[in-house]
Design an enzyme around this catalytic site. Structure first.
Site, PDB file in Angstrom:
ATOM      1  N   HIS A  42      13.937  -8.005  -0.133  1.00  0.00           N
ATOM      2  CA  HIS A  42      14.060  -9.031   0.910  1.00  0.00           C
ATOM      3  C   HIS A  42      14.112 -10.420   0.286  1.00  0.00           C
ATOM      4  CE1 HIS A  42       9.774 -10.360   0.885  1.00  0.00           C
ATOM      5  NE2 HIS A  42       9.469  -9.072   0.736  1.00  0.00           N
TER       6      HIS A  42
ATOM      7  N   ASP B 288      13.240 -13.517   1.666  1.00  0.00           N
ATOM      8  CA  ASP B 288      12.297 -14.575   2.058  1.00  0.00           C
ATOM      9  C   ASP B 288      10.988 -14.453   1.293  1.00  0.00           C
ATOM     10  OD1 ASP B 288      12.031 -12.154   3.573  1.00  0.00           O
ATOM     11  OD2 ASP B 288      10.571 -13.162   4.859  1.00  0.00           O
TER      12      ASP B 288
ATOM     13  N   ASP C 254       7.172 -11.891  -4.892  1.00  0.00           N
ATOM     14  CA  ASP C 254       7.320 -11.054  -3.701  1.00  0.00           C
ATOM     15  C   ASP C 254       8.328 -11.757  -2.783  1.00  0.00           C
ATOM     16  OD1 ASP C 254       7.051  -9.590  -1.372  1.00  0.00           O
ATOM     17  OD2 ASP C 254       5.039 -10.305  -0.921  1.00  0.00           O
TER      18      ASP C 254
ATOM     19  N   GLU D  86      11.686 -10.639   6.124  1.00  0.00           N
ATOM     20  CA  GLU D  86      10.790  -9.486   6.098  1.00  0.00           C
ATOM     21  C   GLU D  86       9.363  -9.872   6.413  1.00  0.00           C
ATOM     22  OE1 GLU D  86       7.916  -6.742   3.942  1.00  0.00           O
ATOM     23  OE2 GLU D  86       8.302  -8.874   3.701  1.00  0.00           O
ATOM     24  N   GLU D  87       8.930 -11.025   5.931  1.00  0.00           N
ATOM     25  CA  GLU D  87       7.519 -11.365   5.966  1.00  0.00           C
ATOM     26  C   GLU D  87       6.986 -11.609   7.378  1.00  0.00           C
ATOM     27  OE1 GLU D  87       5.731 -10.873   3.574  1.00  0.00           O
ATOM     28  OE2 GLU D  87       6.761 -11.255   1.692  1.00  0.00           O
TER      29      GLU D  87
ATOM     30  N   ASP E  40       9.942  -3.716  -3.646  1.00  0.00           N
ATOM     31  CA  ASP E  40       8.943  -4.597  -3.051  1.00  0.00           C
ATOM     32  C   ASP E  40       7.518  -4.120  -3.271  1.00  0.00           C
ATOM     33  OD1 ASP E  40       8.078  -6.802  -1.649  1.00  0.00           O
ATOM     34  OD2 ASP E  40       8.412  -5.929   0.330  1.00  0.00           O
TER      35      ASP E  40
ATOM     36  N   HIS F  30       1.122 -13.595  -1.548  1.00  0.00           N
ATOM     37  CA  HIS F  30       0.781 -14.312  -0.306  1.00  0.00           C
ATOM     38  C   HIS F  30      -0.339 -15.323  -0.520  1.00  0.00           C
ATOM     39  CE1 HIS F  30       2.578 -11.019   2.556  1.00  0.00           C
ATOM     40  NE2 HIS F  30       3.340 -11.248   1.493  1.00  0.00           N
TER      41      HIS F  30
END
Length: 489
Positions: A77, A79, A116, A146-147, A170, A459
């Protein structure tokens, strides 16, 4: 610093990764990076498509002699999660990520790094641009957003992809092959009230700040027992209200549903005579929190300072209902998987609590590998906040990816890994959400594996990727593509 990263091995992977750090790409703002990918594909002379959702697909023909192999999809992904420390000025919509080498790791200065899933993207791009590799027909799928919501995966239509094998890039632990993941659901909770409740005569205003927590990925890191800034702040607020006559004016805790909240601030009012005792309470609770989280959280900082009087207060009854609901809400690990020891089955992340002129919004992400458990946890949390008078709505629900231990691509990758590195890889189910389960709904026959390099603390501003693990993942990926099964098998 740029040259330092670009000289790491394999250079093509790190070069593309560095380029991605220079492109702002938080969730919901991915047009710039998808344009970059489309330009890349066309410059490589490869078929490049974009679907109505915004996902980009690049196809590369088979190497001579490998035309009869199954088409393999490399999926990632585009983003990234925008998280930063309060001490740094950074605009994720315009500023590049300040990435640098820190010993054995690549990390960023006080922001998320975007490994990520920038690493998954960079690995796929390096394969697409390499003319020396041996492989069957390839597709590289780059999904958007995705997030938050997994919009790219949900938007995939049957027929867009030709491949029947999907390698999702991922995951965040080298040497681990992931064969399943948890599903999830958002709980969007709101309190509404008439703004303008007056201040109490003689009261003064204090701003309380809780900072220095590690935070992290609410799936990958939830089992580490890290502190949740919202839970700690409301624990303190309950004492301040009950014992010190405090009233709550504003609250601002957390920022993203899938990140464990690292910081929270609250503005309260209280009688002037209780300010000095409040300072003592703040100091005592800082010591208490540090003691409770010793060995887990080293930087907990709880401070208070006098501030300007707020324009109004949250009504007392709603204040009490909010505090009780947040205090009573389940948070963290709730159940574990029996079949995969040490793996979380169900969890919740009390991610955001924010007030703003007559509204208090609470956002919670529930994850579970079991649909029934997911529904149970959601129902439990709904009950707590409904009793407090809040409106509770569900959103962004997605199913889990059910493990297939008889997967042909799993057998291929296990054999390839052992041949390369002299030991068997671990096989796991991930508690974090992956797009594989959603993709499988549109492509039920897809055979999938998720893998990736060592990424710690995604994150969060402590996010970092281990340099040596990227080299190993590159070797595994390229060898797997060469060993991909024949289409007739």
């Amino acid at each position: 610093m740029a040259e330092e990263i670009k000289l790491l091995s394999p250079q093509a992977v790190w070069g593309y990764f560095y380029d991605l750090t220079q492109i702002p790409r938080p969730t919901g703002h991915t047009q710039q990076v998808t344009e970059y990918l489309k330009t890349f594909g066309k410059e490589q002379g490869l078929e490049t498509l974009q679907d109505a959702t915004g996902n980009v697909l690049i196809r590369k023909p088979a190497t001579a002699g490998y035309e009869d192999r199954e088409t393999v999809i490399m999926q990632s992904h585009v983003d990234m999660v925008p998280q930063k420390n309060a001490s740094v000025q950074h605009d994720f919509l315009t500023d590049p990520i300040d990435a640098y080498v820190d010993g054995d790791w690549v990390t960023a200065r006080e922001t998320t790094l975007g490994a990520d899933n920038g690493m998954g993207m960079a690995l796929a791009m390096a394969v697409l641009s390499d003319k020396t590799l041996k492989h069957g027909p390839l597709e590289a799928l780059f999904t958007i957003d995705e997030e938050v919501g997994m919009d790219g995966a949900f938007g995939l239509k049957p027929g867009f992809l030709k491949g029947r094998i999907l390698l999702n890039g991922d995951s965040e632990e080298e040497g681990m092959l992931c064969v399943g993941c948890a599903g999830g659901a958002d709980l969007n909770i709101s309190f509404r009230y008439q703004d303008g409740a007056p201040l109490i005569e003689g009261d003064v205003a204090v701003k309380i700040s809780l900072t220095g927590l590690k935070g992290g990925h609410s799936g990958v890191d939830i089992h580490l027992g890290r502190a949740n800034a919202n839970k700690l702040m409301f624990r303190l607020l309950k004492i301040a209200v009950c014992d010190y006559g405090a009233r709550l004016a504003t609250i601002d805790g957390g920022s993203l549903r899938n990140a464990i909240p690292r910081e929270a601030t609250a503005v309260i009012t209280l009688p002037a005579d209780n300010v000095e005792p409040l300072w003592e309470l703040i100091a005592d609770y800082q010591d208490l929190f540090r003691s409770e989280y010793k060995g887990i959280e080293e930087g907990i900082c709880l401070t208070a300072e006098m501030t300007e009087a707020p324009s109004s207060l949250i009504p007392e009854e709603m204040q009490d209902d909010l505090i009780n609901a947040v205090e009573g809400c389940q948070n963290g690990v709730i159940s574990m998987l029996n079949d995969f020891p040490g793996t979380v089955e169900s969890s919740s992340n009390l991610a955001v609590v924010k007030s703003d002129k007559g509204t208090i919004d609470v956002k919670i992400l529930v994850r579970s590998s079991s649909e029934s458990r997911k529904e149970s946890v959601c129902s439990s949390i709904e009950s707590v906040f409904s009793m407090a008078g809040a409106k509770v709505e569900y959103g962004n629900a997605y199913g889990g990816w059910q493990p297939n231990i008889d997967s042909p691509i799993l057998r291929t990758m296990e054999t390839t890994y052992e041949k390369l590195f002299g030991k068997k890889p671990a096989v796991s189910v991930m508690h974090a959400g992956l797009e594989c389960g959603i993709i499988q709904e549109a492509y039920p026959e897809m055979d999938m594996i998720s893998f990736g390099p060592d990424i710690r603390f995604p994150h969060s501003p402590d996010e970092a990727v281990r340099i040596a693990s990227v080299e190993k993942v590159w070797r595994l990926l390229t060898a797997t593509l060469e060993d991909a099964p024949h289409a007739s098998s």
